[in-house]
Design a protein around this motif. Sequence first.
Motif, short mmCIF file in Angstrom:
data_model
loop_
_atom_site.label_atom_id
_atom_site.label_comp_id
_atom_site.label_asym_id
_atom_site.label_seq_id
_atom_site.Cartn_x
_atom_site.Cartn_y
_atom_site.Cartn_z
N ARG A 117 -2.93 -10.80 -6.87
CA ARG A 117 -3.36 -11.78 -5.87
C ARG A 117 -2.96 -11.30 -4.48
N VAL A 118 -3.83 -11.57 -3.52
CA VAL A 118 -3.52 -11.31 -2.11
C VAL A 118 -3.98 -12.52 -1.30
N ASP A 119 -3.37 -12.70 -0.13
CA ASP A 119 -3.80 -13.80 0.73
C ASP A 119 -4.99 -13.35 1.57
N ARG A 120 -5.41 -14.22 2.46
CA ARG A 120 -6.64 -13.93 3.23
C ARG A 120 -6.45 -12.71 4.12
N ALA A 121 -5.30 -12.59 4.78
CA ALA A 121 -5.07 -11.45 5.65
C ALA A 121 -5.12 -10.14 4.87
N GLY A 122 -4.48 -10.12 3.70
CA GLY A 122 -4.51 -8.91 2.89
C GLY A 122 -5.92 -8.58 2.41
N PHE A 123 -6.68 -9.63 2.03
CA PHE A 123 -8.05 -9.41 1.55
C PHE A 123 -8.93 -8.80 2.65
N VAL A 124 -8.83 -9.36 3.86
CA VAL A 124 -9.68 -8.86 4.95
C VAL A 124 -9.37 -7.39 5.23
N PHE A 125 -8.09 -7.03 5.27
CA PHE A 125 -7.73 -5.64 5.55
C PHE A 125 -8.17 -4.73 4.41
N LEU A 126 -7.86 -5.07 3.17
CA LEU A 126 -8.21 -4.21 2.05
C LEU A 126 -9.72 -4.08 1.88
N HIS A 127 -10.44 -5.18 2.12
CA HIS A 127 -11.90 -5.14 1.95
C HIS A 127 -12.57 -4.27 3.01
N ALA A 128 -11.87 -4.09 4.13
CA ALA A 128 -12.43 -3.23 5.19
C ALA A 128 -12.24 -1.76 4.89
N LEU A 129 -11.46 -1.41 3.86
CA LEU A 129 -11.27 -0.01 3.47
C LEU A 129 -12.44 0.42 2.60
N ASP A 130 -13.49 0.96 3.24
CA ASP A 130 -14.73 1.31 2.52
C ASP A 130 -14.94 2.80 2.38
N GLY A 131 -13.98 3.63 2.81
CA GLY A 131 -14.14 5.08 2.74
C GLY A 131 -14.79 5.66 3.97
N GLU A 132 -15.40 4.82 4.81
CA GLU A 132 -16.02 5.27 6.05
C GLU A 132 -15.11 5.01 7.24
N ARG A 133 -14.35 3.93 7.17
CA ARG A 133 -13.45 3.57 8.27
C ARG A 133 -12.05 4.12 7.97
N THR A 134 -11.31 4.40 9.03
CA THR A 134 -9.91 4.76 8.87
C THR A 134 -9.09 3.48 8.67
N ALA A 135 -7.86 3.65 8.21
CA ALA A 135 -6.98 2.49 8.06
C ALA A 135 -6.74 1.81 9.39
N GLU A 136 -6.69 2.60 10.48
CA GLU A 136 -6.50 2.02 11.81
C GLU A 136 -7.70 1.16 12.19
#
Length: 734
Positions: A48-67
């Motif tokens: 389980r993750v909260d909303r903040a964790g979900f938004v950050f992890l979901h943005a990791l698509d292989g095209e964007r950097t972690a920053e």
Amino acid sequence: MTGAHAEPWEAVGALKLRLRDGLRWSHHATPGGVWRVVRNPLSGRCARVDRAGFVFLHALDGERTAEEALAIAAETLGPAAPDREEALGLIAFATSAGLLGQSLPPAAAAVVERRSARRRAARVQRGLSVLFWRQRLWNPDRLLDRVAPPLSPVFSGLGFAVWLLALLAGAWHLAAGSERFAEALAGALRFDPAYLLGALGVFVGLKLLHELAHGVACKHFGRGVPGGCEVPAVGLMLLVAVPVPFIDVTSSWLIPSRWGRAAVAAAGLYAELFVAALAAVVWAHTAPGLLNTLAFQTVLIASIATILFNANPLLRYDGYHALADAAGIANLGQRAQAMVTGAALRLLGVPAERAFAAAPGGESLGEASTRQRVLLVVYAVASTAYRWLILAVIVVMVGGQWLLLGKVLAAMAAVGWLVLPLARFVARLRRELAEAGRGRRALAVGGGVAAAAVALAVLVPVPRFAFAPGVAEARATAQVRPRTGGFLRRVLPAGEAADPAGPPLLTLADPALAAERAGAAAQLAAARVRLDAAAGGPPAEAAALADRCAALADRLAELDRRIAALRVPAAAAGVWIPEDPHLAAGDFLAPGVPAGVVADLSGRRARLLADQHLGPRLAAAMGPGGRVTVRSSAGRFEARVLEIAPAGSTRLPSAALGQAGGGAVRLETGPRPDAAPGGEAAEPFFEVVLDLVAPADGRPLPLPGERLRGTFRLPAEPPAVTAVRWIRQALLVR
């Protein structure tokens, strides 16, 4: 986002990370916010993750950097977005949960490992908990798929009705045999290898059933989840060196209904209580033996122990998860601790948006209602205090058998549960205040608080109280023992006034004694006739007959004294209290056996039992004349100390003080030929004799034989001194 953690972030921020393909996400709305549950299809585990964790992890698509993903989270969430430190924790979480679709480069993996709070806590836990071990063994999912359908009816309405009827039947049998159960309970904690081996077997068997119930419930209530709820692992862990099975039902987080999730969490309790009820019926209908003992152990472990530990929401076992799911508060314990930590940080100058934003669900803590905040704080304080209590009991029990191991456990607990959490709190406080530009205030306030806490603990004396069980007795008593045995003809009614000049307390009859006296009188009369006839005869014969007559006269006088003793008068004025309240005509009373007492009820005394640590302290702190408060069923009474025994004893003054008589004193289990009538205590105690003071409001004093509880006021001393002495006494108790 250019805080103090920019340097380690450089190793991760430029990476283009992506989540594993095939992850299944679902969301659950709770009073604390919306939580996302993700299932890893390879391992079957859920997280389980909260909303903040979900938004950050979901943005990791292989095209964007972690920053860039962190920037998207900041744009979407604003102040509630994770910072770089929290993002590192999320990446470490995704790595450990197998959510990333790629491996991290060595430099980034080292940073994540070093910055991961979860891995750091796991290392500390493994290092400090040498008696706790956990190992997964095999995947039971296919087996549960086969056995769950035929067992699912136990969770239906009919199954619940049968369960409830079984509980009522078990409770009724235990209530009917409460005295017998109390006697068995008093001897349950004994060191008997065969008994302990049977208890261990019952414990392991019950826990296997417990975990099976969790797995079946997860399958039953997860039927509506797409793909079903997978149970990927069952294993074994050591809990204080005791083997305990466990099962992974984290997939129950996917169940939409919070009541369904709560039912999965409570399924083990449900099964154990049902077995306990059946065992209670078996125990009530079997004679002492192997089956009866195993049934008793099953009742004890599956009901009392289960309710105290597994069902207790203050410990993070089934009761906790059931409460959290039923209340709709995910991560209840973490949120409660985060609330207390956030409140402490807020008092020390940390801005509210940061103080309440570093835990699961943290974005909603700062906006929680007053009622929610109070509930979370109360839960945090209560659960922490209870865990410390359980830990103290474990340390004392282990230290009582192995002193060195007890000291090691106490030191490890102090480091793991006090020093390290305090160090983490101080480190976070410094970091937060440094980023907010309030470092000087942190030093001033933190130093002042620490100095004040140390001063309070070491220098400021606080009042101390000690408690001891006891029993009331008459101020003066005269024990009644018939000197001659016989059958009772008349007895003075219990509670009647007794007086030496009044009617006898007991009137006995002994037909054999009367016949013996008649024979002795006849022999004396015959001897005297022969003595008269021998007058003028040989002097030797006359002397022999005279000696015989004297002996027969002495014997007759003794028989007359024994016959007179069949009437037992009162030795002093008072109230007659027979030893046996059911004493009646026709009963046989043996000579020298107590038949009752004549008590002076114009006043009362009390005998309190101070344990071997309290007794010497009482002797040093108060002598004769000291004041003590005594409580009974009639209220509170003042008392004056008459005497404190100079040495310990194990002979109870009354059977009412022992566990078998409903008291709190643990009894010696082995038979002793010289045991006191009231029983023998397992540990020595010091007897404190009190004189009760008659209350001014005219309330009656406690009746003789009534249990009491004495309260002693001891000299004040600093809490640190008290704690050190208590720990030393607890470890040296044996």
